[in-house]
Design a protein around this motif. Structure first.
Motif, PDB file in Angstrom:
ATOM      1  N   UNK A 217     -16.536  10.110  64.925  1.00 38.76           N
ATOM      2  CA  UNK A 217     -17.521   9.030  64.902  1.00 38.76           C
ATOM      3  C   UNK A 217     -17.963   8.859  63.451  1.00 38.76           C
ATOM      4  N   UNK A 218     -17.755   7.662  62.892  1.00 39.09           N
ATOM      5  CA  UNK A 218     -17.960   7.447  61.459  1.00 39.09           C
ATOM      6  C   UNK A 218     -18.973   6.329  61.236  1.00 39.09           C
ATOM      7  N   UNK A 219     -19.841   6.544  60.276  1.00 35.99           N
ATOM      8  CA  UNK A 219     -20.745   5.512  59.780  1.00 35.99           C
ATOM      9  C   UNK A 219     -20.529   5.368  58.284  1.00 35.99           C
ATOM     10  N   UNK A 220     -20.162   4.159  57.827  1.00 32.25           N
ATOM     11  CA  UNK A 220     -20.043   3.863  56.402  1.00 32.25           C
ATOM     12  C   UNK A 220     -21.360   3.240  55.969  1.00 32.25           C
ATOM     13  N   UNK A 221     -22.125   3.982  55.197  1.00 34.27           N
ATOM     14  CA  UNK A 221     -23.496   3.581  54.858  1.00 34.27           C
ATOM     15  C   UNK A 221     -23.609   3.432  53.347  1.00 34.27           C
ATOM     16  N   UNK A 222     -23.961   2.236  52.902  1.00 35.57           N
ATOM     17  CA  UNK A 222     -24.147   2.010  51.472  1.00 35.57           C
ATOM     18  C   UNK A 222     -25.579   2.342  51.068  1.00 35.57           C
ATOM     19  N   UNK A 223     -25.699   2.949  49.928  1.00 34.09           N
ATOM     20  CA  UNK A 223     -26.988   3.407  49.397  1.00 34.09           C
ATOM     21  C   UNK A 223     -28.048   2.319  49.448  1.00 34.09           C
ATOM     22  N   UNK A 224     -29.240   2.689  49.886  1.00 35.58           N
ATOM     23  CA  UNK A 224     -30.384   1.769  49.895  1.00 35.58           C
ATOM     24  C   UNK A 224     -31.625   2.577  49.538  1.00 35.58           C
ATOM     25  N   UNK A 225     -31.967   2.596  48.268  1.00 36.06           N
ATOM     26  CA  UNK A 225     -33.109   3.382  47.813  1.00 36.06           C
ATOM     27  C   UNK A 225     -34.381   2.967  48.544  1.00 36.06           C
ATOM     28  N   UNK A 226     -34.601   1.676  48.652  1.00 40.64           N
ATOM     29  CA  UNK A 226     -35.850   1.198  49.255  1.00 40.64           C
ATOM     30  C   UNK A 226     -35.932   1.543  50.736  1.00 40.64           C
ATOM     31  N   UNK A 227     -34.827   1.443  51.457  1.00 38.88           N
ATOM     32  CA  UNK A 227     -34.849   1.721  52.885  1.00 38.88           C
ATOM     33  C   UNK A 227     -34.660   3.179  53.228  1.00 38.88           C
ATOM     34  N   UNK A 228     -33.697   3.840  52.576  1.00 40.33           N
ATOM     35  CA  UNK A 228     -33.377   5.225  52.905  1.00 40.33           C
ATOM     36  C   UNK A 228     -34.442   6.201  52.431  1.00 40.33           C
ATOM     37  N   UNK A 229     -35.018   5.942  51.264  1.00 37.78           N
ATOM     38  CA  UNK A 229     -35.946   6.896  50.650  1.00 37.78           C
ATOM     39  C   UNK A 229     -37.401   6.453  50.795  1.00 37.78           C
ATOM     40  N   UNK A 230     -37.679   5.185  50.536  1.00 38.54           N
ATOM     41  CA  UNK A 230     -39.065   4.719  50.495  1.00 38.54           C
ATOM     42  C   UNK A 230     -39.560   4.179  51.834  1.00 38.54           C
ATOM     43  N   UNK A 231     -38.671   4.057  52.811  1.00 40.94           N
ATOM     44  CA  UNK A 231     -39.091   3.589  54.126  1.00 40.94           C
ATOM     45  C   UNK A 231     -39.374   2.114  54.189  1.00 40.94           C
TER      46      UNK A 231
END
Length: 360
Positions: A207-221
């Motif tokens: 099961x694979x998820x290709x996730x592109x970096x998102x500083x605002x969403x991934x880290x800052x919520x």
């Protein structure tokens, strides 16, 4: 001392743009081309030029789209004004986020470009560098220029050899037995990672998820997108798959912020969204593509992990097609839809209506 290779010249050109240094281009035949100075980063504050190179989307907002030279979609546009462009006046021309504060610009005239390949190369180098696609053309007082050929970009794109550099155990909230794998390419400075959950020998179709970096969403919520919740949900789905079905999962975390346009340009697009533009229109007004992610690098990561047949968690058919075209078999597309909120409902609707994302 031998001359630098084409791939090295292109890499140095990207670095020069980030530092605000001009580029001196040569054509495919070796003929001398223009000198281009990046408007956003230029350190030569006293530079002036008779012309500017901008994107077609930006030309449209400057009311030039009805002119023949500016009417081709996505093509670079060469413009001239009544007076030479200086750095103070060039920045509002380049940045659409400044339009409300600088409504009076021009009039400008679009001119035919005698070096179209060079112009396209410059625009792509600007995108790779993460800066606005806008240049002063043949400026005075710009300083020493870095030499680059129009054909160097092809060599740069082909020069990257992605490798696994290291791997280590990394307990995470979703799974205490996760493993992180680090990848590096010789083509650029980005370092991608994969998080492996479960026993890689336990299932031939992870099961694979290709996730592109998102500083605002991934880290800052950030609530403007669904990236953070999608990341968290993907990890928990992989943990569930590993625990209950004996399989394994891989989250590919790609360092390509803002769908490939970079963090600063993504924040510029946010500013345009605050002015009423949707995600697609905001990127286009910046002269940048709506989709600039490098999915072949994800395919290569999967190959290095031994995952050539996968179940892909995505609502984006284009992502399935991109991996398939790169040699990965996507045996199943697994829905990955999460509830919206008042801040991202319009964003998710835009992905559905204009970017082809599915709801099921």
């Amino acid at each position: 001392m031998s001359a630098p290779s084409p791939s090295r010249r292109a890499a140095q050109a990207v670095d020069a743009l980030r530092h605000g240094w001009p580029l001196a281009f040569t054509s495919e035949t070796g003929a001398r081309g223009p000198v281009l100075l990046p408007v956003e980063t230029a350190i030569a504050s006293g530079a002036t030029a008779p012309k500017m190179l901008i994107s077609a989307a930006r030309a449209a907002t400057l009311k030039l789209a009805n002119q023949r030279e500016a009417a081709v979609p996505h093509a670079p546009v060469l413009i001239a004004g009544g007076e030479p462009f200086d750095m103070r006046g060039a920045l509002p021309i380049a940045d659409p986020a400044l339009d409300l504060n600088n409504p009076l610009k021009g009039p400008f005239r679009a001119e035919a470009i005698e070096w179209p390949t060079i112009a396209h190369t410059a625009m792509e180098l600007a995108r790779i560098a993460g800066i606005m696609p806008a240049f002063l053309v043949d400026p005075l007082h710009a300083g020493e220029a870095h030499n680059v050929a129009a054909s160097d970009l092809d060599a740069y794109a082909e020069s990257g050899a992605l490798q696994i550099i290291t791997r280590a155990r990394l307990p995470v909230t979703a799974s205490e037995d996760a493993e992180i794998v680090a990848f590096r390419s010789t083509a650029d400075t980005r370092e991608h990672v994969a998080l492996i959950i479960g026993d890689q020998c336990g299932d031939t179709s992870p099961l694979v998820r290709v996730h592109s970096e998102c500083l605002t969403g991934d880290i800052l919520g950030s609530l403007k997108c669904d990236c953070g919740p999608q990341l968290d949900a993907a990890l928990h789905a992989m943990a569930h798959h590993a625990r209950d079905a004996g399989g394994w999962g891989a989250l590919l975390y790609l360092r390509q912020e803002g769908r490939g346009i970079g963090l600063i340009n993504k924040l510029r697009a946010y500013r345009l969204q605050d002015q009423g533009f949707d995600t697609v229109d905001a990127n286009q007004r910046l002269g940048l593509p709506d989709e600039a992610r490098d999915f072949p690098v994800a395919a290569r990561m999967l190959e290095l992990l031994g995952a050539r047949d996968i179940r892909l968690m995505t609502n984006n058919p284009a992502k399935v097609d991109a991996l398939t075209n790169a040699g990965i078999t996507v045996s199943e597309r697994v829905q990955h839809q999460l509830p919206d909120n008042p801040h991202n409902a319009h964003y998710l609707a835009t992905k559905r209506d204009r970017s082809g994302h599915l709801l099921t």
